[in-house]
Design a protein around this motif. Structure first.
Motif, PDB file in Angstrom:
ATOM      1  N   ALA A  39     -14.811  44.954 -12.632  1.00 39.80           N
ATOM      2  CA  ALA A  39     -15.151  46.363 -12.424  1.00 39.80           C
ATOM      3  C   ALA A  39     -16.614  46.520 -12.014  1.00 39.80           C
ATOM      4  CB  ALA A  39     -14.868  47.162 -13.691  1.00 39.80           C
ATOM      5  N   ALA A  40     -17.495  45.726 -12.602  1.00 42.00           N
ATOM      6  CA  ALA A  40     -18.916  45.820 -12.258  1.00 42.00           C
ATOM      7  C   ALA A  40     -19.150  45.438 -10.800  1.00 42.00           C
ATOM      8  CB  ALA A  40     -19.734  44.914 -13.178  1.00 42.00           C
ATOM      9  N   VAL A  41     -18.443  44.421 -10.328  1.00 37.44           N
ATOM     10  CA  VAL A  41     -18.576  44.024  -8.921  1.00 37.44           C
ATOM     11  C   VAL A  41     -18.045  45.132  -8.018  1.00 37.44           C
ATOM     12  CG1 VAL A  41     -17.754  42.390  -7.170  1.00 37.44           C
ATOM     13  CG2 VAL A  41     -18.549  41.552  -9.394  1.00 37.44           C
ATOM     14  N   CYS A  42     -16.909  45.719  -8.384  1.00 32.84           N
ATOM     15  CA  CYS A  42     -16.363  46.834  -7.602  1.00 32.84           C
ATOM     16  C   CYS A  42     -17.341  47.997  -7.536  1.00 32.84           C
ATOM     17  CB  CYS A  42     -15.044  47.318  -8.218  1.00 32.84           C
ATOM     18  SG  CYS A  42     -13.618  46.249  -7.968  1.00 32.84           S
ATOM     19  N   ARG A  43     -17.896  48.369  -8.666  1.00 37.12           N
ATOM     20  CA  ARG A  43     -18.790  49.523  -8.706  1.00 37.12           C
ATOM     21  C   ARG A  43     -20.081  49.270  -7.925  1.00 37.12           C
ATOM     22  NH1 ARG A  43     -17.587  49.495 -14.326  1.00 37.12           N
ATOM     23  NH2 ARG A  43     -19.732  48.865 -14.727  1.00 37.12           N
ATOM     24  N   LEU A 208     -20.881  34.101 -12.578  1.00 34.48           N
ATOM     25  CA  LEU A 208     -20.714  33.548 -13.928  1.00 34.48           C
ATOM     26  C   LEU A 208     -21.980  33.785 -14.742  1.00 34.48           C
ATOM     27  CD1 LEU A 208     -18.998  30.247 -14.889  1.00 34.48           C
ATOM     28  CD2 LEU A 208     -21.233  30.781 -15.873  1.00 34.48           C
ATOM     29  N   ALA A 209     -23.130  33.717 -14.070  1.00 30.64           N
ATOM     30  CA  ALA A 209     -24.415  33.929 -14.746  1.00 30.64           C
ATOM     31  C   ALA A 209     -24.815  35.396 -14.709  1.00 30.64           C
ATOM     32  CB  ALA A 209     -25.481  33.051 -14.103  1.00 30.64           C
ATOM     33  N   THR A 210     -23.895  36.265 -15.143  1.00 32.24           N
ATOM     34  CA  THR A 210     -24.194  37.689 -15.247  1.00 32.24           C
ATOM     35  C   THR A 210     -23.800  38.195 -16.631  1.00 32.24           C
ATOM     36  OG1 THR A 210     -22.030  38.351 -14.340  1.00 32.24           O
ATOM     37  CG2 THR A 210     -23.858  38.111 -12.779  1.00 32.24           C
ATOM     38  N   GLU A 211     -24.343  39.335 -16.988  1.00 25.84           N
ATOM     39  CA  GLU A 211     -24.130  39.864 -18.331  1.00 25.84           C
ATOM     40  C   GLU A 211     -22.680  40.278 -18.576  1.00 25.84           C
ATOM     41  OE1 GLU A 211     -26.949  42.985 -18.973  1.00 25.84           O
ATOM     42  OE2 GLU A 211     -28.682  41.681 -18.577  1.00 25.84           O
ATOM     43  N   MET A 312     -30.362  35.102 -15.610  1.00 25.88           N
ATOM     44  CA  MET A 312     -29.259  36.009 -15.905  1.00 25.88           C
ATOM     45  C   MET A 312     -29.577  37.383 -15.336  1.00 25.88           C
ATOM     46  SD  MET A 312     -26.631  34.786 -17.640  1.00 25.88           S
ATOM     47  CE  MET A 312     -25.994  36.212 -18.525  1.00 25.88           C
ATOM     48  N   LEU A 313     -28.580  38.011 -14.738  1.00 27.28           N
ATOM     49  CA  LEU A 313     -28.715  39.363 -14.206  1.00 27.28           C
ATOM     50  C   LEU A 313     -27.441  40.136 -14.507  1.00 27.28           C
ATOM     51  CD1 LEU A 313     -30.074  38.503 -10.623  1.00 27.28           C
ATOM     52  CD2 LEU A 313     -31.430  39.395 -12.520  1.00 27.28           C
ATOM     53  N   ARG A 318     -27.205  41.119  -9.309  1.00 26.06           N
ATOM     54  CA  ARG A 318     -26.919  39.895  -8.554  1.00 26.06           C
ATOM     55  C   ARG A 318     -26.452  40.240  -7.143  1.00 26.06           C
ATOM     56  NH1 ARG A 318     -28.679  35.483 -10.186  1.00 26.06           N
ATOM     57  NH2 ARG A 318     -27.465  35.310 -12.096  1.00 26.06           N
ATOM     58  N   LEU A 319     -25.505  41.162  -7.039  1.00 23.12           N
ATOM     59  CA  LEU A 319     -24.973  41.525  -5.731  1.00 23.12           C
ATOM     60  C   LEU A 319     -26.064  42.159  -4.860  1.00 23.12           C
ATOM     61  CD1 LEU A 319     -21.495  42.989  -4.994  1.00 23.12           C
ATOM     62  CD2 LEU A 319     -23.497  43.955  -3.869  1.00 23.12           C
ATOM     63  N   ASN A 320     -26.861  43.041  -5.448  1.00 21.38           N
ATOM     64  CA  ASN A 320     -27.924  43.687  -4.681  1.00 21.38           C
ATOM     65  C   ASN A 320     -28.948  42.685  -4.165  1.00 21.38           C
ATOM     66  OD1 ASN A 320     -26.829  46.231  -4.937  1.00 21.38           O
ATOM     67  ND2 ASN A 320     -28.133  46.842  -6.639  1.00 21.38           N
ATOM     68  N   ARG A 321     -29.276  41.681  -4.983  1.00 15.88           N
ATOM     69  CA  ARG A 321     -30.242  40.677  -4.535  1.00 15.88           C
ATOM     70  C   ARG A 321     -29.692  39.877  -3.363  1.00 15.88           C
ATOM     71  NH1 ARG A 321     -33.920  37.971  -9.309  1.00 15.88           N
ATOM     72  NH2 ARG A 321     -34.639  39.931 -10.234  1.00 15.88           N
TER      73      ARG A 321
END
Length: 342
Positions: A39-43, A208-211, A312-313, A318-321
């Protein structure tokens, strides 16, 4: 949550196919890619995928419903037919049909009958492959998007070709959009894949390295501290897989051969537990958020892109970077081209 408008070079036709803003897919990492991460990636403007490999039907139902409470964006459920007991697979497919899941991602052997069944039920199929041969089989069966997984990728690795070489071979002959997978965790590597004709990237290690990931902090910290050379392509984690398939993981006592005496004696000890189930030595189970036991002896999946990941982000960060760096890279390349022309 504000989502920036991507430049035309990053707004590929894949985005319209999937209903996302950016050409970035979450890899369907089993156990790790559950509803919070998807869901976080979708948003954030990407395309979320639930990693539901061999999961019980009720968990799949609950994860889909929980994801839909967090986002109304399209998403996929990832399944691996060859590694799933047939009765369970039928139940998994039926719950996807019943809940009208928009996309299913499949991996490993191409199950032509299953692809055709999903398509007949109105589910759009994305198939991950490791070769041009498998891509042809998947497209003939009805897959409308191909994920080309290179040898650099973490987790189970289907083929023997690097990502860039596979893209260069596959894209010119592929009639459907191709997504790159393996070795991509920043904007520069995304642009490299796009330059070879990929329309996007499927990214695992960086998410994988995300909150929001359902990975254990030990796994996440090991990945962040690692470089590409700290990963190994091996067949050491096969206990609950249907064949002795290769995986890419971070080096540990298992990959160094410190348990070879147990392997040769066909002994697979319980080394921990998670999700209310035991975890066995040499199994494909990576340590999830609630894991306990000998965590470092479990399968610490990581692609060679781990050298691009340093902290960690959140998934959005992560996506924005990745997108921001891709935009900077494209601008730099454009400037260099202009200077050369003059």
């Amino acid at each position: 949550m504000a989502v920036v408008t991507p430049p035309p070079a990053l707004r590929t036709p894949l985005c319209d196919h999937l209903g996302c803003t950016f050409p970035i897919l979450l890899a369907g990492m089993g156990g790790v890619a559950r509803h919070r991460l998807a869901a976080a990636v979708c948003r954030a403007g990407g395309f979320g995928v639930l990693g539901m490999v061999r999961e019980p039907v009720e968990r799949i139902r609950n994860e889909i419903q929980a994801l839909r409470q967090l986002t109304d964006k399209p998403f996929a459920v990832n399944l691996i037919p060859a590694a799933t007991e047939r009765a369970l697979l039928r139940q998994q497919v039926q719950i996807c049909v019943t809940l009208q899941v928009p996309f299913v991602v499949l991996f490993w052997d191409v199950d032509t009958a299953l692809v055709r069944h999903l398509v007949s039920e109105g589910i759009r199929v994305i198939h991950q492959v490791g070769s041009t041969w498998d891509a042809e089989l998947a497209i003939d069966a009805g897959a409308e998007i191909i994920i080309a997984q290179g040898w650099e990728a973490g987790g189970h690795v289907r083929g023997h070709i690097g990502t860039l070489s596979l893209l260069a071979e596959l894209v010119p002959v592929c009639p459907v959009p191709v997504v790159a997978s393996g070795g991509i965790a920043n904007g520069r590597s995304l642009v490299a894949a796009l330059a070879l004709g990929a329309q996007g990237a499927s990214i695992g290690s960086a998410f994988l390295a995300t909150e929001e990931a359902n990975a254990h902090p030990h796994h996440q910290q090991r990945l962040i501290q690692a470089g590409a050379g700290d990963t190994v392509h091996c067949r050491d984690f096969t206990r609950n897989w249907h064949e002795p398939a290769p995986v890419r993981v971070l080096r540990n006592r298992v990959t160094r051969g410190e348990y070879d005496d147990l392997r040769q004696a066909n002994i697979s000890e319980i080394i921990g537990e998670q999700d209310g189930q035991p975890v066995y030595l040499f199994s494909t189970d990576s340590p999830l958020a609630d894991a306990r036991g000998e965590l470092d002896d479990m399968a610490l999946y990581a692609g060679q892109s781990c050298g691009q990941i340093h902290q960690m982000l959140t998934a959005e960060q992560r996506l924005n970077r990745i997108i921001e760096e891709a935009m900077e890279t494209l601008a730099r390349l454009g400037g260099a081209a202009t200077a050369t022309a003059h």
